[in-house]
Design an enzyme around this catalytic site. Sequence first.
Site, PDB file in Angstrom:
ATOM      1  N   GLU A 144       1.752   3.467   2.983  1.00  0.00           N
ATOM      2  CA  GLU A 144       2.492   2.831   4.235  1.00  0.00           C
ATOM      3  C   GLU A 144       3.848   2.849   4.328  1.00  0.00           C
ATOM      4  O   GLU A 144       4.589   1.731   4.407  1.00  0.00           O
ATOM      5  CB  GLU A 144       1.820   1.406   4.405  1.00  0.00           C
TER       6      GLU A 144
ATOM      7  N   GLU B  75       0.856  -5.256  11.175  1.00  0.00           N
ATOM      8  CA  GLU B  75       0.065  -3.816  10.895  1.00  0.00           C
ATOM      9  C   GLU B  75       1.014  -2.907  11.892  1.00  0.00           C
ATOM     10  O   GLU B  75       0.889  -3.216  13.241  1.00  0.00           O
ATOM     11  CB  GLU B  75      -1.277  -3.556  11.108  1.00  0.00           C
TER      12      GLU B  75
ATOM     13  N   HIS C  67       0.956  -1.237  -0.047  1.00  0.00           N
ATOM     14  CA  HIS C  67       0.055  -0.074  -0.022  1.00  0.00           C
ATOM     15  C   HIS C  67       1.036   1.171  -0.086  1.00  0.00           C
ATOM     16  O   HIS C  67       1.584   1.481   0.803  1.00  0.00           O
ATOM     17  CB  HIS C  67      -1.067   0.058   1.095  1.00  0.00           C
TER      18      HIS C  67
HETATM   19  O1  0X9 Z   1      -7.048  -4.094   4.259  1.00  0.00           O
HETATM   20  C1  0X9 Z   1      -5.731  -4.427   4.254  1.00  0.00           C
HETATM   21  O2  0X9 Z   1      -5.170  -4.898   3.215  1.00  0.00           O
HETATM   22  C2  0X9 Z   1      -4.904  -4.297   5.315  1.00  0.00           C
HETATM   23  N1  0X9 Z   1      -4.934  -3.363   6.329  1.00  0.00           N
HETATM   24  S1  0X9 Z   1      -4.575  -1.807   5.694  1.00  0.00           S
HETATM   25  O3  0X9 Z   1      -4.902  -0.856   6.629  1.00  0.00           O
HETATM   26  N2  0X9 Z   1      -2.907  -1.983   5.806  1.00  0.00           N
HETATM   27  O4  0X9 Z   1      -5.011  -1.676   4.396  1.00  0.00           O
HETATM   28  C3  0X9 Z   1      -5.549  -5.757   6.380  1.00  0.00           C
HETATM   29  C4  0X9 Z   1      -5.372  -6.851   5.602  1.00  0.00           C
HETATM   30  C5  0X9 Z   1      -6.168  -7.756   6.657  1.00  0.00           C
HETATM   31  N3  0X9 Z   1      -6.267  -9.174   6.096  1.00  0.00           N
HETATM   32  C6  0X9 Z   1      -5.585  -9.951   5.692  1.00  0.00           C
HETATM   33  N4  0X9 Z   1      -4.302  -9.949   6.060  1.00  0.00           N
HETATM   34  N5  0X9 Z   1      -5.798 -11.193   5.053  1.00  0.00           N
HETATM   35 ZN    ZN Z   2      -1.747  -1.837   4.076  1.00  0.00          ZN
END
Ligand code: 0X9
Ligand code: ZN
Length: 462
Positions: free
Chosen positions: A206, A411, A203
């Site tokens: 980030e 995260e 992303h």
């Molecule tokens: O939505 C996402 O891709 C991740 N959060 S972010 O704020 N960095 O965009 C979380 C992904 C959670 N799900 C998995 N890891 N499968």
């Molecule tokens: Zn992300």
Amino acid sequence: MRPPTPRLRRPNGRVTAAAIAGLLALAVATPASSNTTPGPDARERVHEYEVTGPRTAAQRTAVAATGASVDAVRKDSIVITADAGQAERIRRMGYPLRVLPGPPDRSGGMKPAPFDFPPADAKYHNYKEAMAEIDADVAAYPSLMSKQVIGKSYEGRDIVAVKITSSAKTADGAGTADAAKAPVKAVAKAAAKPEVLFTAHQHAREHLTVEMALYLLKEFGSQYGKDDRVTKMVDSRVIWVVPDLNPDGGEYDIASGSYRSWRKNRQPNNGSSSRGTDLNRNWDYKWGCCGGSSGSTGSETYRGSGPESAPEVKVVADFVRTRVVGGKQQIKAAIDFHTYSELVLWPFGWTYDDTAAGMTQDDRDAFAKVGTSMARSNGYTPEQSSDLYITDGTIDDWLWGNQKIFAYTFEMYPSSAGAGGFYPPDEVIDRETARNRDAVLQLLENADCMYRSIGKEQQYCT
Ligand code: 0X9
Ligand code: ZN
Ligand code: CA
């Protein structure tokens, strides 16, 4: 490259009534303190909002289904990034929305060079600086590290993988000194070293995750032969670091001198003026299956036209597939770094169920055991990723579901939007990257047999 002209005019050149109505709606819905640089397409303007009310994963998934991204989850509210249309749909679901302050102005009144971080955040590495840093590390530790260009981004930037391992011919966790003492025969039939993959920056906004990857290179290079745990792991594992999966998005996010809160890559979409695919919805496992991504090109979580349609995802997936040697995937474990919320997440994201086809109780228990232990070391919260909300087409679901790699999502800092969200100041980089040192070593140490963590080494690893 010139972005396509927004479709506000008919071929005859007349502005349509619908287009005018759309612009008026945007003008009303867009907060006065717009924090993004006006682009050619007003529909791309996004803001972070606090949404009060959603308190279950199902409710959060319903909010995400509007195409907003969920950035943080609290007990009875969430923080999202959304455009005006998505925000309006969420309001109509009955949830009050509050606009949060936009990205910080770190310019200090100075005009930054194009494609660079603002002066106050100069310790962050832009793409060119990150590549230079990687080259410097490889040059400083040539016997431990090598760089491979594994492919190119949509706009043609190199996507690189750094391989870290010593010449020790051992996979048993013993250091170089022990390996040297080992009888020649034992060395000759040494098992292949288990491999571990660290990826960052799917992303665009980030940026702290690129710093995390650069920290790992520095740490493994500089602490080899000094720190016992590092030395053992560099001797007995093959460590792969892919520091930047989304270089185009990252550069776009900083290009104007004020942060754009960009998430996706920069690939154009057919028949749409909205650019970009959410790379973490584009992986080829249950792609688009379950309401955990969007089919709308303008969405923050657009899944792309097909699995691996984003060149960056294809490049890294192809690379992972090259690690299948003699029918066996050599990579045993992985972490994909994101920000923010301070979480250690494991698969699956596509289902709320703890176990499913491709995820036995023992698999789940090993994921949770090592995940919880890593979270104890860095102070993050451990949970299955769907405890937050449903996601499909994510890297960790693919790495596990398709390749049987124990893949986690971290995260990183901060825990909340109030503490800096996607743009924490560069003063935190050293502390927040080193914070994951122990967790990373734990994963490496467990990688040869993840089931040892639940006392089932005999059953699974002999
Ligand atoms: O939505 C996402 O891709 C991740 N959060 S972010 O704020 N960095 O965009 C979380 C992904 C959670 N799900 C998995 N890891 N499968
Ligand atoms: Zn992300
Ligand atoms: Ca600073």
